[in-house]
Design an enzyme around this catalytic site. Structure first.
Site, PDB file in Angstrom:
ATOM      1  N   HIS A 130      -8.205  -1.076   0.544  1.00  0.00           N
ATOM      2  CA  HIS A 130      -7.295  -2.160   0.325  1.00  0.00           C
ATOM      3  C   HIS A 130      -8.327  -3.361   0.009  1.00  0.00           C
ATOM      4  O   HIS A 130      -9.233  -3.624   0.621  1.00  0.00           O
ATOM      5  CB  HIS A 130      -6.615  -2.710   1.482  1.00  0.00           C
ATOM      6  CG  HIS A 130      -5.851  -1.497   2.252  1.00  0.00           C
ATOM      7  ND1 HIS A 130      -4.415  -1.443   2.431  1.00  0.00           N
ATOM      8  CD2 HIS A 130      -6.516  -0.506   2.935  1.00  0.00           C
ATOM      9  CE1 HIS A 130      -4.123  -0.492   3.119  1.00  0.00           C
ATOM     10  NE2 HIS A 130      -5.108   0.270   3.527  1.00  0.00           N
ATOM     11  N   ARG A 159       7.459 -11.112   4.982  1.00  0.00           N
ATOM     12  CA  ARG A 159       6.915 -10.970   6.176  1.00  0.00           C
ATOM     13  C   ARG A 159       7.910 -11.902   7.295  1.00  0.00           C
ATOM     14  O   ARG A 159       7.715 -13.214   6.968  1.00  0.00           O
ATOM     15  CB  ARG A 159       5.625 -11.094   6.473  1.00  0.00           C
ATOM     16  CG  ARG A 159       4.672 -10.227   5.559  1.00  0.00           C
ATOM     17  CD  ARG A 159       3.327 -10.489   5.570  1.00  0.00           C
ATOM     18  NE  ARG A 159       2.630  -9.362   4.725  1.00  0.00           N
ATOM     19  CZ  ARG A 159       1.249  -9.384   4.708  1.00  0.00           C
ATOM     20  NH1 ARG A 159       0.596 -10.214   5.384  1.00  0.00           N
ATOM     21  NH2 ARG A 159       0.685  -8.193   3.993  1.00  0.00           N
ATOM     22  N   ASP A 164      -2.914  -7.833  -5.124  1.00  0.00           N
ATOM     23  CA  ASP A 164      -3.158  -6.922  -3.933  1.00  0.00           C
ATOM     24  C   ASP A 164      -3.706  -5.740  -4.986  1.00  0.00           C
ATOM     25  O   ASP A 164      -3.553  -5.707  -6.159  1.00  0.00           O
ATOM     26  CB  ASP A 164      -2.066  -6.288  -3.444  1.00  0.00           C
ATOM     27  CG  ASP A 164      -2.253  -5.668  -2.256  1.00  0.00           C
ATOM     28  OD1 ASP A 164      -3.431  -5.481  -1.723  1.00  0.00           O
ATOM     29  OD2 ASP A 164      -1.382  -5.126  -1.533  1.00  0.00           O
ATOM     30  N   CYS A 174       0.814  -1.334   0.135  1.00  0.00           N
ATOM     31  CA  CYS A 174      -0.050  -0.050   0.030  1.00  0.00           C
ATOM     32  C   CYS A 174       0.791   1.209   0.011  1.00  0.00           C
ATOM     33  O   CYS A 174       0.582   2.216  -0.859  1.00  0.00           O
ATOM     34  CB  CYS A 174      -1.056  -0.048   0.999  1.00  0.00           C
ATOM     35  SG  CYS A 174      -0.521  -1.006   2.697  1.00  0.00           S
ATOM     36  N   HIS A 179      -5.352  -1.229  -4.573  1.00  0.00           N
ATOM     37  CA  HIS A 179      -5.648  -0.045  -3.956  1.00  0.00           C
ATOM     38  C   HIS A 179      -6.677   0.657  -4.841  1.00  0.00           C
ATOM     39  O   HIS A 179      -6.422   1.056  -5.958  1.00  0.00           O
ATOM     40  CB  HIS A 179      -4.671   0.640  -3.061  1.00  0.00           C
ATOM     41  CG  HIS A 179      -3.907  -0.420  -2.208  1.00  0.00           C
ATOM     42  ND1 HIS A 179      -3.012  -1.281  -2.872  1.00  0.00           N
ATOM     43  CD2 HIS A 179      -4.087  -0.620  -0.982  1.00  0.00           C
ATOM     44  CE1 HIS A 179      -2.324  -1.869  -1.754  1.00  0.00           C
ATOM     45  NE2 HIS A 179      -3.253  -1.589  -0.592  1.00  0.00           N
ATOM     46  N   GLN A 218       0.572 -11.304  -3.271  1.00  0.00           N
ATOM     47  CA  GLN A 218      -0.721 -10.936  -3.020  1.00  0.00           C
ATOM     48  C   GLN A 218      -1.359 -10.539  -4.418  1.00  0.00           C
ATOM     49  O   GLN A 218      -0.739  -9.889  -5.162  1.00  0.00           O
ATOM     50  CB  GLN A 218      -0.871  -9.686  -2.176  1.00  0.00           C
ATOM     51  CG  GLN A 218      -0.341  -9.876  -0.699  1.00  0.00           C
ATOM     52  CD  GLN A 218      -0.543  -8.925   0.271  1.00  0.00           C
ATOM     53  OE1 GLN A 218       0.202  -7.838  -0.146  1.00  0.00           O
ATOM     54  NE2 GLN A 218      -1.266  -8.962   1.299  1.00  0.00           N
ATOM     55  N   LYS A 223     -13.394  -3.475   7.941  1.00  0.00           N
ATOM     56  CA  LYS A 223     -13.403  -4.684   6.738  1.00  0.00           C
ATOM     57  C   LYS A 223     -14.221  -5.688   6.396  1.00  0.00           C
ATOM     58  O   LYS A 223     -14.986  -5.914   7.613  1.00  0.00           O
ATOM     59  CB  LYS A 223     -11.742  -4.941   6.944  1.00  0.00           C
ATOM     60  CG  LYS A 223     -11.588  -5.968   8.006  1.00  0.00           C
ATOM     61  CD  LYS A 223     -10.294  -6.585   8.090  1.00  0.00           C
ATOM     62  CE  LYS A 223     -10.056  -7.176   9.490  1.00  0.00           C
ATOM     63  NZ  LYS A 223      -8.800  -7.676   9.853  1.00  0.00           N
TER      64      LYS A 223
END
Length: 645
Positions: A511, A363, A383, A334, A385, A381, A465
RNA sequence: GCCGACGUAGCUCAGCCGGUAGAGCAACUGAUUCGUAAUCAGUAGGUCGGGUGUUCGAUUCACCCCGUCGGCACCA
C-alpha cells in the site's frame, strides 16, 4: 574531599562536602543568583544536592535548555500549589513539561472556568513573589502511599502504587504544598516570577485512557524572561494567521456547513488547486508505471467482511441499504484493487502490477476528531497498490521512495523525517516473513540514502510500514506518505499469480500514498505557504489591471493571450485606483500583478510586480509569458522571495 | 465519543442586569479616470444555529439537539 571539575575543564578542590549552590557561589555571586539546578556527572540535581566525592559539575541556569525545563516543571508545581490553595478539595495528578510549556491535570468537583484561570494565574504570581523555598525530602514507596492517602490525594497514591516496592521517592515541598516529583526544581518560587502564562483549559482522561474519568487539564507556558514569552505568544499568533481554515475562507477556496459535517464544499479556486495537484500526481504516477483505475464507492458488506475491514473498523464505516442488501461506502481502496487484480489472470512475468486511484473514501470519524481539511469524513487518497513477489519488495520500495522525495521537493517540502515501523506484538505471519519485509524496507531506505528512525512495535498487524513525515515552514511535522507491506489481504481475498513452476502463488501487496489525503495535503500546503502558494499551484496566477479606461482594451488583449497560453489569469478593469486594486489582489495572495497604463499601451508592455512588492520592471508580452512559464516549471523549488513564491 | 467554550449581516466582531439589534470591511448605486497595499458620498442587508420551556415579553434565562473551536481519546 571532593575535587570538582567544571565544564571549562578547570578543577576546584573543596576540603568538605559541598552543595551545588555552594559551588555556584564559589564561582561568582552572579552565577549563584542565576543558578536553577546542577548537573553532577551528567545527572540533573537540585542546587541543594550535596557533592561528597570528585565529580564533574555544571551549573544550570535559564540559559540552558535543561534550565528552561526546570523552570517549566517548577511552574507546573506552582500551578498545582495555586490551585490547591484556591480550591483545597481539588486533587493533583500529574504535571509534566511539554513542548513550549507544561500542563497539570486536576480532579475537581466542578469544571474550572476561564475566570478561575485568571485567579489561578494571579495566585501563582503571588506565590512566586513570596519567594517560597522549595525543599526536597525522601520517603519510601509505602510511606509515600500512606502520606498521600492521608492528605486525600488518591490519584497521587495510585501513581505511586505503580512504582516497584522498595524504591525511595522524592517529594518537593513549597509552603503547605507537597508533591511527588523526580525533580530537580528551582530552589525558590521567586525564580519563576519572570515569565509564565496559563494558556488554556481542556479535558484529559486519567492515565490517557478513554475508559477512565476525565480530569481537567490546565495548560501553561513558561520562559526564561518576558521577551521570550512575548516572542512565543507572537509565534502563536502568527501560526493562527496561517490557519488553513482562515485562509480557505479569506481566499474563497472551500467551506463546510452543518448539513455535511466533515465534508468539503470545494469552491472554484480551491478546486483549481486540487485539480492542479491531482493532474500532477496522475502524471508522475503514470510515468512510474502505474495504471490509473477507479473503483466503486458502494460495495456490498460481504467484501468488507472478507477483507477484515468490517471486523476492525465497522464503527467507522458508513452503510447504505438498498435492494434488501447492505452496502458500505468504501473506507479504503485496497479490497477493490485486489478485485481488479483478480479479474485478470497474472503470470509472475507480469509482476509487479501497479494500480493507482484517486480514491474517494468515507470514514465516520468521531465528531471530536474533525479539524478543517486536516481531518475529514470524506477524503481523496492518492492511493496505490503494488502486487509483487517478495524479492521485488526492495526495488519497489526504492522506486517509491525516489518518486516521493522528488514530489515533495516540487511542493517545496525539503525536510523529510522518515520512520520505519516494525513488527507489533499482535501480528500475522512468521518471523521469517517479518525479517525479510523489515529488511527489505530498511535496505531500500539505506539504498536511497534516506536516514530513518525506528518505531519498534508500531507496524500494522499485517506488515511493517514506512511513514514519511514532512516538516513545514514553521517546523511542524505532518505524516503524509506511507508505504506498507501487506501479506494478508491478497490471501484473504484470494488473489494469486501463476509462478514459474505453474503453481498458484499469493502476491505481496504494497500500500502506498504520497500526499495521503489530497484534502489534508492542501491544508498543509496552505499553512506551509501561509496562503501564498507558488505560481504553479496558485488558483489565479496573474491579475492584469488597467490604470484608466484608455488601457482597458489592451489589458483584455493581454489577458486572452495569457489564457491561450494556459495561464490562470484574471483582468481587473474596475474603475478603482491602482493602489486599491493592488492591495486587494495582494491580500488575495495572487503571485503576479501586471499594471497597464498609457505608457504600457504605447510600448505594448506590462509593468509587473509580485505580491511581495517586488518590482519586476517593464516586460514585453513575450518576456511576460516566458517569465511565467519558467516560474511555473520551477514548481516549489524556489526561494520565497522569487517570482513564483 | 469525552471535558470545556462558542454559534448575532457575506466576513470580523459589539450588544451590561430579559423590552424583537449595531460597527468596520465587503456588496449595491452615484460621482471620481486617479501610476504600484484602502477616493468620496449614499443605499440596502439579520425569524441573533435549531427546538422546547419559563415569562406579559427571550438574541439575552433554563433544558435538549446540531455544528464549530481548544484539548483528550481515536486516526485502518
Amino acid at each position: 574531599m571532593p575535587v570538582i571539575t567544571l565544564p571549562d575543564g578547570s578543577r576546584k578542590p573543596f576540603d568538605h562536602a559541598v552543595t551545588v549552590a555552594d559551588i555556584a557561589a564559589s564561582i561568582g555571586t552572579g552565577l549563584a543568583r542565576a543558578a536553577l539546578a546542577g548537573k553532577v556527572n551528567d545527572k540533573l540535581v537540585d542546587l541543594s544536592f550535596t557533592v561528597e566525592h570528585d565529580a564533574a559539575i555544571a551549573i544550570i541556569t535559564d540559559k540552558d535548555a535543561a534550565g528552561l525545563e526546570v523552570i517549566r516543571h517548577s511552574t507546573a508545581h506552582l500551578l498545582a500549589h495555586a490551585v490547591k490553595s484556591l480550591f483545597p478539595t481539588a486533587q493533583v495528578t500529574i504535571g509534566p513539561v511539554i513542548e513550549d510549556g507544561f500542563y497539570y491535570d486536576f480532579a475537581f468537583t466542578r469544571p474550572f472556568t476561564p475566570d478561575d484561570l485568571t485567579h489561578i494565574e494571579a495566585k501563582m504570581a503571588e506565590l512566586a513573589k513570596q519567594d517560597i523555598p522549595v525543599s526536597r525530602s525522601t520517603l519510601s514507596r509505602d510511606e509515600a502511599i500512606r502520606y498521600f492517602r492521608d492528605i486525600g490525594e488518591t490519584y497521587k497514591a495510585e501513581i505511586i502504587e505503580a512504582i516497584p516496592a522498595g524504591e525511595t521517592l522524592s517529594l518537593y515541598t513549597q509552603a503547605d504544598f507537597t508533591d511527588l516529583c523526580r525533580g530537580p526544581h528551582v530552589p525558590t518560587t521567586g525564580k519563576l516570577a519572570k515569565a509564565f502564562k496559563l494558556t488554556r483549559l481542556a479535558g484529559a482522561y486519567w492515565r490517557g485512557d478513554s475508559r477512565n474519568e476525565m480530569l481537567q487539564r490546565i495548560y501553561g507556558t513558561a520562559w526564561a524572561d518576558k521577551k521570550s514569552l512575548d516572542a512565543y505568544l507572537t509565534r502563536l499568533e502568527e501560526a493562527e494567521k496561517r490557519d488553513h481554515r482562515k485562509i480557505g475562507k479569506a481566499l474563497d477556496l472551500f467551506h463546510f456547513q452543518e448539513e455535511a459535517p466533515g465534508m468539503v464544499f470545494w469552491h472554484a479556486d480551491g478546486w483549481a488547486i486540487y485539480q492542479t495537484i491531482k493532474k500532477y500526481i496522475s502524471q508522475r504516477v503514470s510515468a512510474d508505471g502505474y495504471e490509473e483505475i477507479v473503483t466503486p464507492q458502494l460495495v456490498d458488506l460481504s467484501l468488507w467482511k472478507k477483507s477484515g475491514h468490517w471486523d476492525m473498523f465497522s464503527n467507522e464505516m458508513f452503510t447504505v441499504e438498498a435492494d434488501d442488501r447492505q452496502f458500505a461506502l468504501k473506507p479504503m481502496n485496497c479490497p477493490c484493487h485486489v478485485q481488479v487484480f483478480k479479474d485478470t489472470l497474472h503470470s509472475y512475468r507480469d509482476l509487479p502490477v501497479r494500480y493507482a486511484e484517486f480514491g474517494c473514501v468515507h470514514r465516520n470519524e468521531m465528531s471530536g476528531a474533525m479539524h478543517g481539511l486536516m481531518r475529514v469524513r470524506q477524503l481523496t487518497q492518492d492511493d496505490g497498490h503494488i502486487f509483487c513477489m517478495e524479492n521485488q519488495i526492495q526495488a519497489e520500495a526504492g522506486r517509491f521512495i525516489r518518486t516521493l522525495s522528488d514530489v515533495y521537493r516540487d511542493f517545496g517540502f525539503n525536510d523529510l523525517v522518515v520512520r520505519l515501523a516494525t513488527r507489533p506484538e499482535k501480528r500475522l505471519g512468521s518471523d521469517a516473513i517479518w525479517d525479510n519485509a523489515e529488511k527489505a524496507l530498511a535496505d531500500a531506505l539505506t539504498g536511497e540514502g534516506v536516514p530513518f528512525e525506528l518505531l519498534p512495535g508500531e507496524g500494522a498487524f499485517y506488515g511493517p510500514k514506512i511513514e514519511f513525515h514532512l516538516r513545514d515552514s514553521i517546523g511542524r511535522q505532518w505524516q503524509c506518505g506511507t508505504l506498507q507491506i501487506d501479506y494478508s489481504q491478497p490471501d484473504r481475498l484470494g488473489a494469486y499469480y501463476i509462478a514459474e513452476d505453474s503453481s498458484k502463488q499469493v502476491p505481496v501487496m504494497l500500500h502506498r500514498a504520497i500526499t495521503g489525503s489530497l484534502e489534508r495535503f492542501i491544508g498543509i500546503l496552505l499553512e506551509h505557504y501561509a496562503g501564498k502558494l507558488p505560481l504553479w499551484l496558485a488558483p489565479t496566477q496573474l491579475v492584469i489591471m488597467n490604470i484608466t479606461d484608455r488601457a482597458s482594451s489592451f489589458t483584455s488583449e493581454i489577458a486572452s493571450l495569457c489564457k491561450k497560453n494556459g495561464i490562470r489569469v484574471k483582468s481587473d478593469l474596475r474603475n478603482e485606483k491602482i493602489g486599491y486594486k493592488i492591495r486587494q489582489h495582494t491580500l488575495q495572495c495572487v503571485p503576479l500583478m501586471a499594471v497597464v497604463g498609457d505608457r504600457e499601451v504605447e510600448t505594448r508592455s506590462v509593468s509587473l510586480r509580485t505580491r511581495d512588492g517586488e518590482d519586476k520592471g517593464s516586460l514585453t508580452l513575450d518576456q511576460l509569458l516566458a517569465l511565467i512559464n519558467t516560474a511555473i516549471a520551477q514548481k516549489g523549488r524556489v526561494a520565497e522571495t522569487s517570482v513564483s513564491a
